[in-house]
Design a protein around this motif. Sequence first.
Motif, PDB file in Angstrom:
ATOM      1  N   VAL A 129     -12.852   4.190 -11.194  1.00 13.36           N
ATOM      2  CA  VAL A 129     -12.686   5.526 -10.353  1.00 13.36           C
ATOM      3  C   VAL A 129     -13.874   5.817  -9.586  1.00 13.36           C
ATOM      4  O   VAL A 129     -14.933   5.689 -10.048  1.00 13.36           O
ATOM      5  CB  VAL A 129     -12.400   6.535 -11.216  1.00 13.36           C
ATOM      6  N   VAL A 155     -12.228  11.122  -6.382  1.00 12.73           N
ATOM      7  CA  VAL A 155     -11.506  12.108  -7.466  1.00 12.73           C
ATOM      8  C   VAL A 155     -11.894  13.330  -7.196  1.00 12.73           C
ATOM      9  O   VAL A 155     -10.977  14.269  -7.394  1.00 12.73           O
ATOM     10  CB  VAL A 155     -11.811  11.463  -8.837  1.00 12.73           C
ATOM     11  N   SER A 156     -12.943  13.936  -6.975  1.00 20.48           N
ATOM     12  CA  SER A 156     -13.455  15.061  -6.831  1.00 20.48           C
ATOM     13  C   SER A 156     -12.787  15.592  -5.530  1.00 20.48           C
ATOM     14  O   SER A 156     -12.256  16.956  -5.636  1.00 20.48           O
ATOM     15  CB  SER A 156     -14.889  15.247  -6.691  1.00 20.48           C
ATOM     16  N   PRO A 198      -7.135  14.768 -14.690  1.00 19.61           N
ATOM     17  CA  PRO A 198      -6.986  13.324 -15.239  1.00 19.61           C
ATOM     18  C   PRO A 198      -7.499  13.730 -16.731  1.00 19.61           C
ATOM     19  O   PRO A 198      -8.351  14.534 -16.945  1.00 19.61           O
ATOM     20  CB  PRO A 198      -8.468  12.695 -14.351  1.00 19.61           C
TER      21      PRO A 198
END
Length: 214
Positions: free
Chosen positions: A159, A164-165, A200
Amino acid sequence: MQTTGDDEFQSSRIVSSVSTDPRAEHTRQLVFAAVRQVLSDRPTRVTVADIVRAAGISRSTFYAHFGSLDELAVEVLRRQFDEIGDLGVDWRRDDMIPGRAAARLGFGRLIDHIVDNFPLYSSALQTPHTRSAYDALVESYVTRLMHAVITLDTVPDDVDAKLVSTFIAGGAMTLISAWMRGQIELSDDDLVRQLVDLLPHWILESPTKETTQQ
């Protein structure tokens, strides 16, 4: 969040840093205080005219510090991100609150803030004039997520923390914007629960002792 008569003053720039000039910072604080004063009367909308009247400054002075009302709204929300983010760092570092509970508290504070300041934000996230402001807002949210949540937890090897942020920040702000426009029928609490549930699973886990001691 533009109003008739404000367009001639509109600027596409977003203030990226606060001036170190104490006089400039004093004026900005007057503006922030004026926003709180205006909102305390529970108006249906907020205009630059309302703010400058409450702050006791001229419109030209206001626009010397904020390119538009949207830019001001972004700065107010950015400060809220910082406040929530700092709390999140403390919660997670000291292992005071489990991951899911910390996420719920963080989102809860954000939604409460938006509700309390709804007249200021109601059009800031939906008008075509505010794309640059919206992008700046998401980027600010990304920064706080990476500081307060993502980098304090064990990020899976496959990741990318920045990706993802960005995904979480953009998705959360889009969902909140749709909720503000009435496109999603949820109570405040249900919105917070959905925002948490969409995270997540590895973010919702409490940081390990090894992580918190770093």
